[in-house]
Design an enzyme around this catalytic site. Sequence first.
Site, mmCIF file in Angstrom:
data_model
loop_
_atom_site.group_PDB
_atom_site.id
_atom_site.type_symbol
_atom_site.label_atom_id
_atom_site.label_comp_id
_atom_site.label_asym_id
_atom_site.label_seq_id
_atom_site.Cartn_x
_atom_site.Cartn_y
_atom_site.Cartn_z
ATOM 1 C CE LYS A 285 -26.541 2.823 -9.969
ATOM 2 N NZ LYS A 285 -26.265 3.175 -11.369
ATOM 3 N NE ARG A 359 -31.908 10.759 -16.490
ATOM 4 C CZ ARG A 359 -31.228 10.293 -17.534
ATOM 5 N NH1 ARG A 359 -31.725 10.393 -18.754
ATOM 6 N NH2 ARG A 359 -30.049 9.727 -17.353
#
Length: 507
Positions: A285, A359
Site C-alpha cells: 500500500k 477475502r
Amino acid sequence: MKATKIVYSKKKAEDYSGEFLVTFVARDSEGVIVADKLITPMLKSLREFKEFTGKKDNSIHLYPGISQSKGLLQCKRLLLLGLGEIGEIADRYEMFEMLRGVGGTIAKECRRNKIETLGMYIPKIKGVDPAAVGENVVAGILLGAYQFLKYKKQDDDDAYPGLKKIEIFSAVASGKIRNGVTRGCNSALAACAARDMANEPGNMWTPTHFAQYAKKAARELDLQCTILEKSQMAKLGMGGIIAVNQGSTEPPKLVILEYNPEKSTETVLLVGKGLTFDSGGISLKPGPGMMDMKYDMCGGAAVLAAMETIAREKPAVKVVALIPSTDNMIGGGALKPGDVITHFGGITSEIENTDAEGRLILADALAYGIEKFQPDYVVDLATLTGAVIIALGHHYSGLMSNNDLLAERLIEAGKVSGEPLWRLPLGDMYAKQIKSQVADIKNTGGRPAGSITAAEYLHKFVGEVPWAHLDIAGTAWDFTEKSYIPKGPSGIGVRTLIELIRQWESD
Ligand code: BES
Ligand code: MN
Ligand code: ZN
C-alpha cells in the site's frame, strides 16, 4: 475502558446533592419550551434566556447554589438538555437515534467539565416505551464517554478519568426500565470493547491477542473456545490464511467461540476479518494512511465483542463465532502476485494482488465454518474494500446477501442501532469478473464494482447457505460524526449483531 457503575436510587431527583444532575427539556409543536415537573418552576425565567432554546443538543448549565433556583434543587450543577421537537420525529429509529445523541451530548458535557458522577432520570416521552428510552440514552452516554488512554501519561493535567458512576432516580423506574438500561449497557460496553481492540496498535494486538482475549472470555462466560494453530490450519488445507501469513513473523490463529443454548433450533455463524495489520503485502500500500490499516481487524473485533454480550444475555439460538486472524506483511517468503493457492475445500485461486487478502482468509473461515457447524445463517463482517467507501462514503456499511430474509433482519437491526446498511446486488455478471485463466477464481475483479466482486469471491465459499456480508471499510472508523461516536474506531457492527441475535430469540 473502565466500566461505569450504574446505580438506581429511590431518592427524588430534587434531593440529589451530587455534582451534576441532568434534566431534559423539549419543545412542543409551537416551539414552546416544555419540561419535566422538576424544573417547571424555573421555566418562565428560563424562556427569557435566548441561548436556551430546548432544541436538540442545545444545553445550559445552572448552578442552583448561586442562582434563583436555590432551595429547589440540591445538586451542585444542573444540566438542562434539549430534546428538540419530539412531535416531529418520524419513526422509532429516528427516536432512538435522537436519544443516543442526547446520551452522547451528556457524555460530552461531563468530559468538558471533568465530571465523574452524574444523576439523571429516564425522561418520559409520550408514545415511547420507557425501557427503550433508558436503553438508548444510557447506551449513548457510555458510547460517548469512551476514551482510550492506555498509552498516555497518567499524570497529564488535561486527563479526564472518565465517567465513573451514573445514578438513576428510579422511583418510577420499573424492572422493565432497568432491563432496558441493562440492554443499552451491554451493547455499548461491547462496542467499547471492540473499540479498545481496534485502538491497540498492530504491534500490541496480534492474532495471539485475539486468541488470548477469546480464551479469557470463554472462561468467564461459559463459551466453548477452540484456537486453530498454524500447523492445524495447514493440515486442514486452509491455503488462504496460510498464504496471507507467509510474509509475517506472527503466527496466524483461527479463533472459534461457540455459544450453545440449552434448547436450540437454529445456528447462526458469525465470521469477522481479524487482519491485525494490512501493509498490502508485496502489492504494498502507499505510505499515507497505511497506519490506519491497524484497524483492518474491526470485523473480528466486532464479532468477538458481540459474542461476549450474546454469552451474557443467553438467547435461544446457537451462535458460533469465527475470527481468522493474521497480519499481511512483506518478506522473502511472502505471497506473490501470480501465485496460486488452494482454499479449504479445494477451490484454487490465482493471486492477482496480495492486497486483496481479506477475502482469502474469510474464504477459508466461511468454508470451514459451514462444513463444521452446518449453520442455518451466516453473517460476515469485514473491512474488505476501499471501493465501498467510494460507493457509500462513511455513512452506510455495504450489505451483500444471497438471502432476502437475512438481509431484511440485518437492515432492521442496523436501523434500530443507528448503524445503517445499504444493500448492493450480487450476480453472475459480477462473478464473471473474478474468473481466472489458470485457477478456479482470481482474487481481484478489476475496478468496477470492487465491493461486489469481493463479495462474489466469498459467495463461492458459501454457495446456497443463507449468508450476508457486511463491508464495514467505510464505517469501522471515520463513521458519520455523532455525539456518541468518537474519532477513531466506531465499534460498528457490534450493536447490530447483538440486536440481530436478540430479535432472533423473539421470533
Ligand atoms: N483492508 C483493505 C480494505 C480497506 C481499504 C479498508 C481502505 C479500509 C480502508 C483490503 O484488504 C484491501 O486492501 N482491499 C483492496 C482490494 C483491491 C486490491 C482489489 C482495495 O480495496 O484497494
Ligand atoms: Mn488489503
Ligand atoms: Zn485488508
